[in-house]
Design a protein around this motif. Structure first.
Motif, PDB file in Angstrom:
ATOM      1  N   ARG A 247       0.835  -1.172   0.000  1.00 20.82           N
ATOM      2  CA  ARG A 247       0.000   0.000   0.000  1.00 20.82           C
ATOM      3  C   ARG A 247       0.879   1.234   0.000  1.00 20.82           C
ATOM      4  O   ARG A 247       2.039   1.171   0.367  1.00 20.82           O
ATOM      5  CB  ARG A 247      -0.916   0.009   1.238  1.00 20.82           C
ATOM      6  CG  ARG A 247      -2.048  -0.959   1.142  1.00 20.82           C
ATOM      7  CD  ARG A 247      -2.906  -0.873   2.380  1.00 20.82           C
ATOM      8  NE  ARG A 247      -2.330  -1.663   3.460  1.00 20.82           N
ATOM      9  CZ  ARG A 247      -2.852  -1.715   4.666  1.00 20.82           C
ATOM     10  NH1 ARG A 247      -3.931  -1.034   4.941  1.00 20.82           N
ATOM     11  NH2 ARG A 247      -2.296  -2.455   5.601  1.00 20.82           N
ATOM     12  N   PRO A 248       0.318   2.383  -0.403  1.00 19.83           N
ATOM     13  CA  PRO A 248       1.121   3.609  -0.395  1.00 19.83           C
ATOM     14  C   PRO A 248       1.662   3.879   0.993  1.00 19.83           C
ATOM     15  O   PRO A 248       0.967   3.718   1.983  1.00 19.83           O
ATOM     16  CB  PRO A 248       0.106   4.689  -0.822  1.00 19.83           C
ATOM     17  CG  PRO A 248      -0.950   3.944  -1.553  1.00 19.83           C
ATOM     18  CD  PRO A 248      -1.026   2.597  -0.894  1.00 19.83           C
ATOM     19  N   ARG A 249       2.889   4.323   1.060  1.00 21.08           N
ATOM     20  CA  ARG A 249       3.535   4.546   2.351  1.00 21.08           C
ATOM     21  C   ARG A 249       3.201   5.940   2.874  1.00 21.08           C
ATOM     22  O   ARG A 249       4.069   6.750   3.155  1.00 21.08           O
ATOM     23  CB  ARG A 249       5.034   4.377   2.228  1.00 21.08           C
ATOM     24  CG  ARG A 249       5.447   2.967   1.896  1.00 21.08           C
ATOM     25  CD  ARG A 249       6.952   2.895   1.817  1.00 21.08           C
ATOM     26  NE  ARG A 249       7.539   3.226   3.094  1.00 21.08           N
ATOM     27  CZ  ARG A 249       7.843   2.330   4.018  1.00 21.08           C
ATOM     28  NH1 ARG A 249       7.572   1.077   3.820  1.00 21.08           N
ATOM     29  NH2 ARG A 249       8.391   2.698   5.150  1.00 21.08           N
ATOM     30  N   SER A 250       1.939   6.249   2.991  1.00 18.16           N
ATOM     31  CA  SER A 250       1.549   7.505   3.631  1.00 18.16           C
ATOM     32  C   SER A 250       1.713   7.351   5.122  1.00 18.16           C
ATOM     33  O   SER A 250       1.430   6.310   5.673  1.00 18.16           O
ATOM     34  CB  SER A 250       0.095   7.834   3.286  1.00 18.16           C
ATOM     35  OG  SER A 250      -0.748   6.790   3.691  1.00 18.16           O
ATOM     36  N   GLN A 251       2.187   8.402   5.780  1.00 15.60           N
ATOM     37  CA  GLN A 251       2.521   8.305   7.193  1.00 15.60           C
ATOM     38  C   GLN A 251       2.042   9.519   7.942  1.00 15.60           C
ATOM     39  O   GLN A 251       1.568  10.483   7.363  1.00 15.60           O
ATOM     40  CB  GLN A 251       4.040   8.160   7.356  1.00 15.60           C
ATOM     41  CG  GLN A 251       4.560   6.921   6.643  1.00 15.60           C
ATOM     42  CD  GLN A 251       6.063   6.888   6.646  1.00 15.60           C
ATOM     43  OE1 GLN A 251       6.687   7.880   6.373  1.00 15.60           O
ATOM     44  NE2 GLN A 251       6.631   5.767   6.938  1.00 15.60           N
ATOM     45  N   CYS A 252       2.177   9.490   9.255  1.00 14.94           N
ATOM     46  CA  CYS A 252       1.658  10.608  10.048  1.00 14.94           C
ATOM     47  C   CYS A 252       2.410  10.778  11.349  1.00 14.94           C
ATOM     48  O   CYS A 252       3.099   9.906  11.799  1.00 14.94           O
ATOM     49  CB  CYS A 252       0.180  10.406  10.353  1.00 14.94           C
ATOM     50  SG  CYS A 252      -0.111   9.045  11.476  1.00 14.94           S
ATOM     51  N   ASN A 253       2.226  11.960  11.940  1.00 13.00           N
ATOM     52  CA  ASN A 253       2.696  12.204  13.291  1.00 13.00           C
ATOM     53  C   ASN A 253       1.625  11.826  14.288  1.00 13.00           C
ATOM     54  O   ASN A 253       1.766  12.053  15.469  1.00 13.00           O
ATOM     55  CB  ASN A 253       3.027  13.695  13.479  1.00 13.00           C
ATOM     56  CG  ASN A 253       4.312  14.051  12.797  1.00 13.00           C
ATOM     57  OD1 ASN A 253       5.035  13.175  12.356  1.00 13.00           O
ATOM     58  ND2 ASN A 253       4.588  15.328  12.688  1.00 13.00           N
ATOM     59  N   THR A 254       0.538  11.278  13.768  1.00 10.29           N
ATOM     60  CA  THR A 254      -0.581  10.947  14.630  1.00 10.29           C
ATOM     61  C   THR A 254      -0.191   9.858  15.590  1.00 10.29           C
ATOM     62  O   THR A 254       0.409   8.878  15.226  1.00 10.29           O
ATOM     63  CB  THR A 254      -1.755  10.451  13.777  1.00 10.29           C
ATOM     64  OG1 THR A 254      -1.927  11.349  12.698  1.00 10.29           O
ATOM     65  CG2 THR A 254      -3.021  10.368  14.593  1.00 10.29           C
ATOM     66  N   GLU A 355      -3.919   8.132   7.287  1.00  9.34           N
ATOM     67  CA  GLU A 355      -4.246   6.957   6.490  1.00  9.34           C
ATOM     68  C   GLU A 355      -3.079   5.988   6.375  1.00  9.34           C
ATOM     69  O   GLU A 355      -3.170   5.000   5.644  1.00  9.34           O
ATOM     70  CB  GLU A 355      -4.675   7.402   5.081  1.00  9.34           C
ATOM     71  CG  GLU A 355      -5.777   8.449   5.066  1.00  9.34           C
ATOM     72  CD  GLU A 355      -7.031   7.962   5.758  1.00  9.34           C
ATOM     73  OE1 GLU A 355      -7.328   6.747   5.661  1.00  9.34           O
ATOM     74  OE2 GLU A 355      -7.711   8.772   6.410  1.00  9.34           O
ATOM     75  N   ASP A 356      -1.974   6.297   7.063  1.00  6.61           N
ATOM     76  CA  ASP A 356      -0.780   5.463   6.923  1.00  6.61           C
ATOM     77  C   ASP A 356      -0.843   4.241   7.822  1.00  6.61           C
ATOM     78  O   ASP A 356      -0.687   4.347   9.032  1.00  6.61           O
ATOM     79  CB  ASP A 356       0.470   6.279   7.250  1.00  6.61           C
ATOM     80  CG  ASP A 356       1.714   5.409   7.228  1.00  6.61           C
ATOM     81  OD1 ASP A 356       1.653   4.314   6.655  1.00  6.61           O
ATOM     82  OD2 ASP A 356       2.742   5.828   7.785  1.00  6.61           O
ATOM     83  N   PHE A 357      -1.070   3.088   7.214  1.00  6.71           N
ATOM     84  CA  PHE A 357      -0.997   1.815   7.928  1.00  6.71           C
ATOM     85  C   PHE A 357      -0.018   0.900   7.197  1.00  6.71           C
ATOM     86  O   PHE A 357      -0.225  -0.302   7.087  1.00  6.71           O
ATOM     87  CB  PHE A 357      -2.383   1.177   8.043  1.00  6.71           C
ATOM     88  CG  PHE A 357      -3.338   2.017   8.821  1.00  6.71           C
ATOM     89  CD1 PHE A 357      -3.273   2.050  10.204  1.00  6.71           C
ATOM     90  CD2 PHE A 357      -4.267   2.809   8.185  1.00  6.71           C
ATOM     91  CE1 PHE A 357      -4.130   2.847  10.939  1.00  6.71           C
ATOM     92  CE2 PHE A 357      -5.131   3.608   8.908  1.00  6.71           C
ATOM     93  CZ  PHE A 357      -5.066   3.630  10.285  1.00  6.71           C
TER      94      PHE A 357
END
Length: 728
Positions: A247-254, A355-357
């Motif tokens: 999956r796309p490697r979208s990430q967060c500071n969440t 959405e980063d998982f």
């Protein structure tokens, strides 16, 4: 007779905190100007009795806290520059505490201070009050006991500091400090208690609570989401073991975490094959901007009613993308340990994407205790603070509260490993003080050196031209760091000790040549300055690392053989899990599907000494049952103090083995292998996680780690979630 004085200079006298005698200063009640600059002060006494002080200079010291300055209510000019442990959050604290402050560190702060005292306080008071009215007023009965008040107080303070957020994330510590203060004032009025607005007293009260919430950094309001645990049946949904969907490697500071409605452990889920660093061909970008960004997640709370969970979920008004978790029952066994899930944190994301998982989490190491000195933040406890890495960030997390105390980012990096050491640093006045240093490394082959207390990445070592898979410090020499790289080399580095200006000199002491990529390394506990063991892509090897030998580049001393699936001894196999259970017993995995071997280091290595051959069979003591998956890089760990082995699998489960009953039998057997495979004592399964209403599938447990006393258990996953359980 009182002594009258207008000004006094105590600069450059090498004064320590104990030298400031309150009895002497109490005679200087008319002192207006005090210069304490260029000394060795780590704090100011709380009772200096200088009610008329207008100007204070305490620059170039080692101060760690500013709240004590409230004892000088008439202070107009304050300078505490070059106190490395003080941050912008401390600036805001003194602006609130000192109503007459005009100049701070040489700058006019009149307008900003007025904003902090009026606008900031008004907004936070409004938010805290609204939080009470929305979520807690209905929980307070007309008649209540002292115990009930205490429970409501603790619960409200914890919740308010989690959800009431205002201003930039860089001011998280100040905001939480003020929220605590305002919440205490509100409680005093609501519950009819004696009002106490003394911030220092409140801090001491909270420090004594088990689940304190104060911390140095906080995420912004837009970066916080809450995970809720909603009772329902578990759905069986298991992916095929070989599915490697990316999956796309979208990430967060969440920092997404769980609010629990049950004290039972949550359970098993699905199995992915996310892109793993060992198999990834992604190229690292050259550009880099290292910066320090401490952030906090919301804290986990143990709500007991689903209706309360719903209210907490509704409080996330600005983010409708809420994770939900479905619990299931734990494995029943008479030897099962009770583990309470505390937090499920999503704190290694890129670009603040919720959405980063997909970001892989790889390494977790608990901070070692310091022999002396105290941390500025009372939340930071050496027994419950861990460093984790994954993606482009390294996080420092308090396991009890779930708070991300610090966060370090390096764009274009992917961190694979972190390691702690404690260095004895010398200040510019010659005073020695111990500090914990964190080393982090990954895809770029560069080791970052971070002084955590100072919130400063002070240097880097370009150790390898290819990614660094793992690293560890020597327990006998605090500056010696081993780095294992994809360039098929293991390097031994002396990282040096930084001076007061963070100048340091690193040098390479040794290179261990490896036939294949080293994946895991472990120093032999009985002789950590003599031998190193490594699990590699094509075998398990040992090296002589004694520094009194002249060779700088060294081949391996022995390669160990293990039975393959056909029962034949082979030295060519991937060993992706390696750790010592005690001073002699080694635990390794991956040479044979569905099993983990326990073998004797001393007897295996001594057998090598009796033969001129460099390849010798490992003397196996026992075999542990494990998953039948052939997925690589699901590493194992041990807790020697509790004699436990841990290993995650491809379905989100943690396999736990209590081997305390077997160790004595192994010593008595004198190397005779047990014929029966040892089943897991307990399997801790993963909960079903839902994001935006959709089930999160394909959860790999990349790593499982406990603190040395087995109080906390941490599971790092391939879906950007770090899970924290606590033994009850």
């Amino acid at each position: 007779m009182a002594v009258f004085s207008v000004s006094n200079s105590l600069s450059k006298l090498q004064l320590k905190t104990g030298d400031l005698d309150p009895r002497l200063f109490s005679r200087l009640r008319h002192l207006q100007n005090l210069d304490l600059s260029d000394n060795l002060l780590d704090k100011l006494p709380a009772n200096l009795s200088l009610p008329d002080l207008h100007v204070l200079n305490c620059s170039n010291n080692q101060l760690e806290d500013v709240t004590v300055l409230k004892q000088f209510p008439l202070l107009e000019e304050l300078n505490y520059e070059n106190n490395v442990y003080l941050t912008t959050n401390d600036d805001y604290k003194v602006m609130f505490l000192l109503q007459n402050l005009r100049l701070l560190n040489g700058k006019d702060v009149t307008k900003l201070a007025n904003h902090v005292r009026v606008v900031n306080s008004r907004e936070l008071t409004s938010k805290v009050t609204a939080h009470w009215e929305r979520h807690f007023r209905s929980q307070l009965p007309e008649k209540y006991s002292v115990e009930h008040v205490k429970f409501i107080r603790k619960k409200f303070l914890k919740s308010a500091q989690t959800h009431v957020i205002y201003g930039p994330s860089s001011l998280g510590e100040f905001t939480r400090w003020r929220v605590k203060m305002i919440a205490e004032e509100l409680l005093a009025s609501m519950l009819g208690q004696e009002e106490n607005t003394n911030p220092e007293t409140q801090e001491r009260m909270e420090d004594n609570e088990e689940e304190t919430t104060e911390n140095p950094r906080e995420v912004g309001e837009d970066d916080i989401a809450q995970v809720t645990l909603i009772p329902s049946k578990r759905r069986g949904n298991h992916s095929t073991a070989g599915s490697a969907s990316k999956r796309p490697r979208s990430q967060c500071n969440t920092e997404e975490e769980v609010v629990l409605s049950s004290r039972k452990s949550s359970h098993s889920q699905d199995d992915p094959t996310p892109d793993r660093p060992r198999a990834s061909n992604q190229q690292a970008k050259v550009a880099e901007e290292t910066h320090r960004n401490g952030e906090q997640p919301p804290k986990g709370q143990s709500h007991r009613r689903s209706s309360q969970l719903t209210e907490e979920q509704k409080s996330q008004e600005q983010d409708k993308r809420v994770l939900t978790i479905t619990p299931v029952k734990n494995l029943e066994d008479k030897e099962v340990i009770s583990l309470e899930p505390l937090h499920f944190l999503q704190c290694h994301s890129k670009g603040n994407s919720r959405e980063d998982f997909k970001t892989q989490l790889w390494s977790c190491v608990f901070e070692p205790p310091l022999d002396s000195g105290t941390r500025k933040d009372p939340v930071v406890s050496t027994s419950r603070t861990m460093a984790t890495c994954g993606g482009e960030s390294v996080c420092l997390i308090d396991c009890e509260t779930g708070i991300v105390l610090k966060k370090y980012k390096v764009p274009a990096e992917e961190f694979f490993t972190v390691a702690w050491t404690t260095l004895t640093m010398v200040t510019n006045d010659g005073r020695k003080k111990k500090h914990n240093i964190l080393a982090a490394a990954g895809r770029r082959g560069i080791v970052k050196l971070i002084h955590v207390l100072a919130d400063f990445c002070y240097g880097e070592i370009k150790a390898h031209k290819k990614p660094i898979a793992t690293a560890c410090f020597s327990p006998t020499c605090e500056t010696h760091l081993f780095t294992a790289s994809y360039d098929k080399r293991i390097g031994l580095w002396d990282i040096g000790v930084p001076d007061c200006d963070y100048n340091f000199k690193a040098s390479q002491l040794m290179v261990l040549e490896v036939a294949s990529i080293p994946l895991r390394i472990a120093l032999v506990p009985s002789c950590p300055d003599q031998f190193l063991l490594a699990g590699c892509e094509e075998g398990c090897f040992a090296w002589d690392i004694r520094l009194d030998k002249p060779q700088k580049s060294r081949p391996f001393e022995v390669a160990f053989q293990f039975p393959n699936d056909e029962g034949e001894e082979t030295a060519s196999h991937r060993v992706d899990g390696l750790a010592f259970l005690n001073k002699d017993v080694v635990v390794s995995k991956s040479s044979k599907t569905g099993s983990i071997y326990l073998w004797s280091w001393s007897q295996s290595f001594e057998a090598q000494g009796k033969s001129c051959q460099r390849t010798r069979p490992a003397l196996i003591l026992a075999e542990l049952e494990w998953s039948t998956t052939d997925l690589p890089y699901l590493t194992l760990s041990t807790c020697p103090a509790a004699e436990y082995v841990f290993c995650g699998d491809e379905k989100g489960s943690v396999w736990m083995y209590n081997l305390s009953k077997h160790s004595s039998a192994w010593r008595a057997s004198k190397g005779k292998r047990s014929e029966n495979r040892i089943a897991p004592t307990q399997i801790l399964e993963w909960p079903e996680l839902r994001a935006n209403g959709e089930l999160l599938t394909e959860v790999l447990i990349n790593n499982v780690v406990t603190d040395p006393t087995f109080t906390y258990l941490i599971a790092l996953t391939g879906v950007n979630i770090a899970a924290v359980w606590k033994k009850t």
